[in-house]
Motif scaffolding. Sequence first.
Motif, PDB file in Angstrom:
ATOM      1  N   GLN A   1       0.804  -1.219   0.000  1.00 33.80           N
ATOM      2  CA  GLN A   1       0.000   0.000   0.000  1.00 33.80           C
ATOM      3  C   GLN A   1       0.837   1.269   0.000  1.00 33.80           C
ATOM      4  OE1 GLN A   1       0.483  -2.010   2.577  1.00 33.80           O
ATOM      5  NE2 GLN A   1       0.732  -0.840   4.474  1.00 33.80           N
ATOM      6  N   SER A   2       2.166   1.165   0.054  1.00 33.57           N
ATOM      7  CA  SER A   2       3.018   2.336   0.279  1.00 33.57           C
ATOM      8  C   SER A   2       3.838   2.757  -0.933  1.00 33.57           C
ATOM      9  CB  SER A   2       3.967   2.052   1.456  1.00 33.57           C
ATOM     10  OG  SER A   2       3.231   1.822   2.640  1.00 33.57           O
ATOM     11  N   VAL A   3       3.448   2.321  -2.122  1.00 33.87           N
ATOM     12  CA  VAL A   3       4.220   2.650  -3.332  1.00 33.87           C
ATOM     13  C   VAL A   3       3.804   4.056  -3.776  1.00 33.87           C
ATOM     14  CG1 VAL A   3       4.954   1.868  -5.612  1.00 33.87           C
ATOM     15  CG2 VAL A   3       4.242   0.194  -3.898  1.00 33.87           C
ATOM     16  N   GLU A   4       4.453   5.050  -3.206  1.00 36.77           N
ATOM     17  CA  GLU A   4       4.027   6.448  -3.288  1.00 36.77           C
ATOM     18  C   GLU A   4       5.147   7.306  -3.861  1.00 36.77           C
ATOM     19  OE1 GLU A   4       2.213   9.879  -0.259  1.00 36.77           O
ATOM     20  OE2 GLU A   4       3.134   8.053   0.535  1.00 36.77           O
ATOM     21  N   GLY A   5       4.790   8.148  -4.826  1.00 32.58           N
ATOM     22  CA  GLY A   5       5.761   9.055  -5.424  1.00 32.58           C
ATOM     23  C   GLY A   5       5.081  10.318  -5.901  1.00 32.58           C
ATOM     24  N   PRO A   6       5.816  11.162  -6.618  1.00 32.78           N
ATOM     25  CA  PRO A   6       5.235  12.420  -7.085  1.00 32.78           C
ATOM     26  C   PRO A   6       4.059  12.187  -8.037  1.00 32.78           C
ATOM     27  CG  PRO A   6       7.622  12.421  -7.318  1.00 32.78           C
ATOM     28  CD  PRO A   6       7.225  11.017  -6.996  1.00 32.78           C
ATOM     29  N   LYS A   7       3.030  13.033  -7.909  1.00 32.29           N
ATOM     30  CA  LYS A   7       1.884  12.892  -8.802  1.00 32.29           C
ATOM     31  C   LYS A   7       2.098  13.712 -10.078  1.00 32.29           C
ATOM     32  CE  LYS A   7      -1.048  16.395  -6.487  1.00 32.29           C
ATOM     33  NZ  LYS A   7      -2.291  16.566  -5.691  1.00 32.29           N
ATOM     34  N   GLY A   8       1.147  13.586 -11.005  1.00 37.34           N
ATOM     35  CA  GLY A   8       1.223  14.337 -12.252  1.00 37.34           C
ATOM     36  C   GLY A   8       1.662  13.519 -13.439  1.00 37.34           C
ATOM     37  N   PHE A   9       1.634  12.170 -13.308  1.00 38.86           N
ATOM     38  CA  PHE A   9       2.019  11.295 -14.413  1.00 38.86           C
ATOM     39  C   PHE A   9       1.072  11.520 -15.605  1.00 38.86           C
ATOM     40  CE2 PHE A   9       2.205   7.362 -16.803  1.00 38.86           C
ATOM     41  CZ  PHE A   9       3.541   7.063 -16.778  1.00 38.86           C
ATOM     42  N   PRO A  10       1.590  11.522 -16.842  1.00 38.72           N
ATOM     43  CA  PRO A  10       2.955  11.219 -17.276  1.00 38.72           C
ATOM     44  C   PRO A  10       3.885  12.424 -17.397  1.00 38.72           C
ATOM     45  CG  PRO A  10       1.530  11.325 -19.183  1.00 38.72           C
ATOM     46  CD  PRO A  10       0.643  11.562 -17.991  1.00 38.72           C
TER      47      PRO A  10
ATOM     48  N   THR B   1      -1.855  16.463  -0.976  1.00 36.56           N
ATOM     49  CA  THR B   1      -0.397  16.361  -0.968  1.00 36.56           C
ATOM     50  C   THR B   1       0.078  16.440  -2.418  1.00 36.56           C
ATOM     51  OG1 THR B   1      -0.032  13.968  -1.283  1.00 36.56           O
ATOM     52  CG2 THR B   1      -0.638  14.702   0.933  1.00 36.56           C
ATOM     53  N   THR B   2       1.376  16.422  -2.599  1.00 40.07           N
ATOM     54  CA  THR B   2       1.947  16.448  -3.956  1.00 40.07           C
ATOM     55  C   THR B   2       2.188  15.043  -4.496  1.00 40.07           C
ATOM     56  OG1 THR B   2       4.196  16.576  -3.038  1.00 40.07           O
ATOM     57  CG2 THR B   2       3.078  18.660  -3.525  1.00 40.07           C
ATOM     58  N   ASN B   3       1.659  14.034  -3.832  1.00 36.48           N
ATOM     59  CA  ASN B   3       1.990  12.658  -4.176  1.00 36.48           C
ATOM     60  C   ASN B   3       0.821  11.878  -4.763  1.00 36.48           C
ATOM     61  OD1 ASN B   3       4.594  13.040  -3.375  1.00 36.48           O
ATOM     62  ND2 ASN B   3       4.446  11.846  -1.490  1.00 36.48           N
ATOM     63  N   ALA B   4       1.181  10.726  -5.319  1.00 35.21           N
ATOM     64  CA  ALA B   4       0.233   9.749  -5.847  1.00 35.21           C
ATOM     65  C   ALA B   4       0.742   8.366  -5.497  1.00 35.21           C
ATOM     66  CB  ALA B   4       0.084   9.894  -7.361  1.00 35.21           C
ATOM     67  N   PHE B   5      -0.140   7.390  -5.566  1.00 33.05           N
ATOM     68  CA  PHE B   5       0.242   5.994  -5.395  1.00 33.05           C
ATOM     69  C   PHE B   5       0.215   5.311  -6.757  1.00 33.05           C
ATOM     70  CE2 PHE B   5      -0.993   7.423  -1.279  1.00 33.05           C
ATOM     71  CZ  PHE B   5      -0.109   6.782  -0.423  1.00 33.05           C
ATOM     72  N   TYR B   6       1.182   4.403  -6.961  1.00 34.88           N
ATOM     73  CA  TYR B   6       1.394   3.753  -8.254  1.00 34.88           C
ATOM     74  C   TYR B   6       1.268   2.242  -8.080  1.00 34.88           C
ATOM     75  CZ  TYR B   6       3.126   8.218 -10.016  1.00 34.88           C
ATOM     76  OH  TYR B   6       3.226   9.537 -10.404  1.00 34.88           O
ATOM     77  N   GLN B   7       0.463   1.626  -8.957  1.00 31.84           N
ATOM     78  CA  GLN B   7       0.280   0.171  -8.934  1.00 31.84           C
ATOM     79  C   GLN B   7       0.340  -0.364 -10.355  1.00 31.84           C
ATOM     80  OE1 GLN B   7      -0.966  -1.984  -5.792  1.00 31.84           O
ATOM     81  NE2 GLN B   7       0.613  -0.448  -5.316  1.00 31.84           N
ATOM     82  N   VAL B   8       1.121  -1.433 -10.538  1.00 35.65           N
ATOM     83  CA  VAL B   8       1.276  -2.071 -11.842  1.00 35.65           C
ATOM     84  C   VAL B   8       0.635  -3.447 -11.796  1.00 35.65           C
ATOM     85  CG1 VAL B   8       2.967  -3.109 -13.407  1.00 35.65           C
ATOM     86  CG2 VAL B   8       3.340  -0.815 -12.512  1.00 35.65           C
ATOM     87  N   ILE B   9      -0.106  -3.784 -12.840  1.00 34.06           N
ATOM     88  CA  ILE B   9      -0.734  -5.096 -12.999  1.00 34.06           C
ATOM     89  C   ILE B   9      -0.113  -5.759 -14.226  1.00 34.06           C
ATOM     90  CG2 ILE B   9      -2.897  -6.331 -13.405  1.00 34.06           C
ATOM     91  CD1 ILE B   9      -4.287  -3.726 -12.283  1.00 34.06           C
ATOM     92  N   ASP B  10       0.413  -6.966 -14.034  1.00 33.59           N
ATOM     93  CA  ASP B  10       0.959  -7.765 -15.133  1.00 33.59           C
ATOM     94  C   ASP B  10      -0.122  -8.736 -15.582  1.00 33.59           C
ATOM     95  OD1 ASP B  10       4.006  -7.022 -14.906  1.00 33.59           O
ATOM     96  OD2 ASP B  10       3.381  -7.491 -12.869  1.00 33.59           O
TER      97      ASP B  10
END
Length: 210
Positions: A53-62, A195-204
């Motif tokens: 649940q903690s995969v957090e980084g800067p938002k605004g992708f891409p 906040t200035t962040n977002a959470f990122y999740q990848v599905i294979d």
Amino acid sequence: MLYIYFCLLSIPVVIEAVNISYHHGFVSSPKSRALLCQEHINKNCGDVQYEPQSVEGPKGFPLYGPMDGKIASAGVRRFRQLDEYDTENNSSRWNIQHIKFISTNETHVQQTFTWEFTARHSTTVFKFYLSNQNYTTADLLTRSVLNTNPFCEKDLMGSKPNRTISIPCFIRIDDLIPFTKTAGVILSTWDIADTTNAFYQVIDFIATIA
């Protein structure tokens, strides 16, 4: 911005306090790479197995967000294993989810994605991105192997979701067809409102169209 002042050996020191979100979440259906690490289906994942649940980084992708090659980990060094890919010595780095997409008409299919939260948090938007035909499992995850126009968005306009949110999404069949024969990825981002962040999740995944 908050600054904290204190003295060390009579020398004034200034530390910038970083805004950290303690309200986290992950994609639980279809299961994300990070969640499968917690379930020990994906192996040798490092710290993310304890906190998908903690995969957090800067938002605004891409336009902004994590740098290419570090998207899956959100640029968090202790989650760097999430950025790994197939090699000669590890030809199946990630478990591939077999996902059934339901045809809704001649051009689109539907799939529902569920985010699960460890705490509620004011939310701007959820977005979902599909890999493009340049992607292979032997690639770093970069913007060049993603369709950087999201195929699905859910705007909460600052409201707080419940403990889970299920988002029905529609995907063009033509975009999905390449991934009925070889694995692709779906990237989902959860942008936090205050906040200035977002959470990122990848599905294979590999797709089946029904």
